[in-house]
Enzyme design. Sequence first.
Site, mmCIF file in Angstrom:
data_model
loop_
_atom_site.group_PDB
_atom_site.id
_atom_site.type_symbol
_atom_site.label_atom_id
_atom_site.label_comp_id
_atom_site.label_asym_id
_atom_site.label_seq_id
_atom_site.Cartn_x
_atom_site.Cartn_y
_atom_site.Cartn_z
ATOM 1 N N ASP A 60 43.961 45.016 48.689
ATOM 2 C CA ASP A 60 43.269 44.179 47.320
ATOM 3 C C ASP A 60 43.712 42.509 47.891
ATOM 4 O OD1 ASP A 60 42.121 45.961 45.820
ATOM 5 O OD2 ASP A 60 43.188 45.203 43.939
ATOM 6 N N ASP A 113 36.488 53.100 41.906
ATOM 7 C CA ASP A 113 38.022 52.483 42.379
ATOM 8 C C ASP A 113 38.834 54.578 42.448
ATOM 9 O OD1 ASP A 113 40.291 51.620 43.411
ATOM 10 O OD2 ASP A 113 40.290 50.200 41.735
#
Length: 428
Positions: free
Chosen positions: A219, A158
């Site tokens: 997301d 990430d």
Amino acid sequence: MKYGLILLTVLAFEQLTSGLENGLARKPPMGWMSWERYRCITDCRKYPDECISERLFKRMADLLVSEGYLAAGYNYVNIDDCWSTMERDSEGRLVADPERFPNGMKHLADYIHSKGLQFGLYQDIGTKTCAGYPGMKDYFEIDAQTLADWDVDFIKIDGCYADETKMVEDYVLFGELMNRTGRPMLYSCSWPVYQEYKGIIPDYEILKQTCNMWRNWGDIEDSHSSVESITKYFSDNQKRIQPHSGPGHWNDPDTLILGNYGLSYDQSKSQLAVWTVLAAPLLLSNDLASVKPEIRELLLNREIIAVNQDPLGIQGQLLKTVNRIEIWKRPILPKVKHEMTHAIAFVSRRADGAPYAIRVKLFEDLELSNASDVKGYLVYDLFNTALKPIFLRADASFETRINPTGANFYRFVPQFDNIIRGFNDLRS
Ligand SMILES: *[C@@H]1O[C@H](CO)[C@@H](O)[C@H](O)[C@H]1NC(C)=O
């Protein structure tokens, strides 16, 4: 001298366009991932079946096998954020939370491998993970080795707590360090989404060289509107991002949310059809134990999976929108003489009452070939695979009726023979 220079340029170009060569992700990866459904639930006393723990991942591994997902191709079990302790050990190594992962990560990896599955883990390129656990900054070498020691097969890195203007170098460096461990690990990167949010256009050539897949946009959440907004990013930006997806290196619109709370049956078809056309990784994020039978049937649809996994790996695109019905089209195999087969999805952005019928011309609207030797197309309904295909002439039109917020999905196979054996319901 001149020849040498040209050769060198050709070699450099070849290297730049060929992509990462670790032999992984030749087809869009499939499997299961914890984040969308289980987030950062860490209280195992209160939520014993949901907390990020060895138990959860063993249970999902078992279900992938017993419910038929592994046999259909879903073979990764991926842990997302919130698996480690808040501190590294005295030698700087990451440590799995001892209460939630009492036997450590290598044990869990062994268990997952014993089921014929692959093991995925999560880390972050910055100083912390998005949920605040230790990030990799300043620990790249030791972390790459730790992942290899734990027999990790897939690593999602990430991009929280990192400088968007400098993160690319770090991602490249970490990729090299992973390579040096000698263990092939599928490398999933997140830098495009962080750069996009900062208004920086990602360098796709470096991406392809470095990563097996990458998150382009935000997301996903548990709603049809979230699926729609990600879909819109992919169609709005398709000219720029579509050419960079292919075997070994994929654009990733994030996990499939089928089987959760937010999508109706028709909306589940919509996400599955669009993700399939996009050649997207198919990572489930749901509770595999409570997926309703009709949703499980969608996820296990072999013909749809075959389209997603088509060996050419060409990402499909939004062709046009007619009366708020989006028409998505992806070239796939088999190639019959000079014509490709196409997967075509009709995705409704309509929410008005009844199923909405549209009629499209194969040549003018769907832009299928009407070359003189093409006799027509066999049209297979991918959501109703028990139906026989219908034959349509290349100059014919095709009518389909789509439920509100749903999708219909077909495969158009070019035909060069006059005699279509076995199909007596010819229509034109
Ligand atoms: C490391 O990179 C080389 C060169 O691209 C590649 O051939 C090899 O398969 C990679 N090894 C691993 C373990 O990823």
